[in-house]
Design an enzyme around this catalytic site. Structure first.
Site, PDB file in Angstrom:
ATOM      1  CE  LYS A  67      -3.532  -1.798   3.107  1.00 39.88           C
ATOM      2  NZ  LYS A  67      -4.166  -1.599   4.420  1.00 39.88           N
ATOM      3  CG  ASP A  81      13.849  -1.434   5.283  1.00 46.08           C
ATOM      4  OD1 ASP A  81      15.005  -1.625   5.671  1.00 46.08           O
ATOM      5  OD2 ASP A  81      12.941  -1.076   6.044  1.00 46.08           O
ATOM      6  CG  PHE A 126      10.230   2.727  11.393  1.00 39.67           C
ATOM      7  CD1 PHE A 126      10.256   1.518  10.733  1.00 39.67           C
ATOM      8  CD2 PHE A 126       9.012   3.362  11.591  1.00 39.67           C
ATOM      9  CE1 PHE A 126       9.082   0.930  10.279  1.00 39.67           C
ATOM     10  CE2 PHE A 126       7.838   2.779  11.146  1.00 39.67           C
ATOM     11  CZ  PHE A 126       7.869   1.564  10.484  1.00 39.67           C
ATOM     12  CB  VAL A 127      11.115   6.981   7.134  1.00 39.51           C
ATOM     13  CG1 VAL A 127      12.512   7.497   7.454  1.00 39.51           C
ATOM     14  CG2 VAL A 127      11.188   5.877   6.096  1.00 39.51           C
TER      15      VAL A 127
END
Length: 180
Positions: free
Chosen positions: A42, A101, A152-153
């Site tokens: 998503k 990632d 962590f974005v």
């Protein structure tokens, strides 16, 4: 919600400028090839929409939904929640991804689409976080928006437990926000 952000890593203006550059480059490279852009749901939704409306060559769009995250951690187990609906055999395909990632889900997606025998298959990722890459993943993006540090974005489609996707920028979440 914005009080949960420790730092804005990439502003809305920076995102839009870089997406325009990527769309221009890819439009030139795929002129006359009628590529299919496959968005991996998503998190890619905002990037995908902003990117494809800047593409200047004939193209088609499709989506896949692959899941591998729970909270801030990748489970390492891939689940195809939705496969592409277009027949991509013999077509030029560009995977649009929000973040590269660990590489586990993108490696899975790449191999899955490659098995459908496209004429070519490339990867365009908005964010690349090479420090987190699984050493067993040798795949590299063909087009990269931004290389980011190992943080962590959230924002611009990226989430923490399905929240923060609607932020117009990419930011680093405060540690205390994980407890909400």
């Amino acid at each position: 919600m914005t009080n949960d952000i420790q730092q804005v890593l990439i502003s809305e203006e920076q995102l839009q400028a870089r997406i325009s550059q990527l769309a221009e480059q890819i439009s030139r490279e795929y002129a006359g090839k009628d590529p299919i852009f496959v968005g991996v749901l998503k998190g890619v939704v905002m990037f995908f929409g902003d990117f494809v409306k800047r593409v200047t060559t004939h193209c088609q769009i499709d989506f896949m939904w692959i899941s591998s995250y729970h909270g801030t951690d990748s489970t390492g187990s891939m689940i195809v929640k939705r496969d592409v609906s277009e027949n991509i055999k013999g077509r030029h395909v560009v995977i649009l991804e929000d973040i590269f990632d660990t590489g586990n889900s993108l490696d899975f997606t790449y191999k899955h689409l490659l098995s459908k025998e496209p004429a070519s298959l490339k990867i365009c990722t908005l964010l690349d976080k090479p420090e987190r890459r699984n050493p067993n993943v040798t795949l590299q993006p063909d087009y990269t928006g931004f290389v980011i540090p190992n943080a962590f974005v959230v924002g611009y489609g990226l989430d923490f437990n399905e929240h923060y996707r609607n932020l117009p920028y990419v930011g680093v979440l405060k540690p205390e926000a994980y407890e909400k």
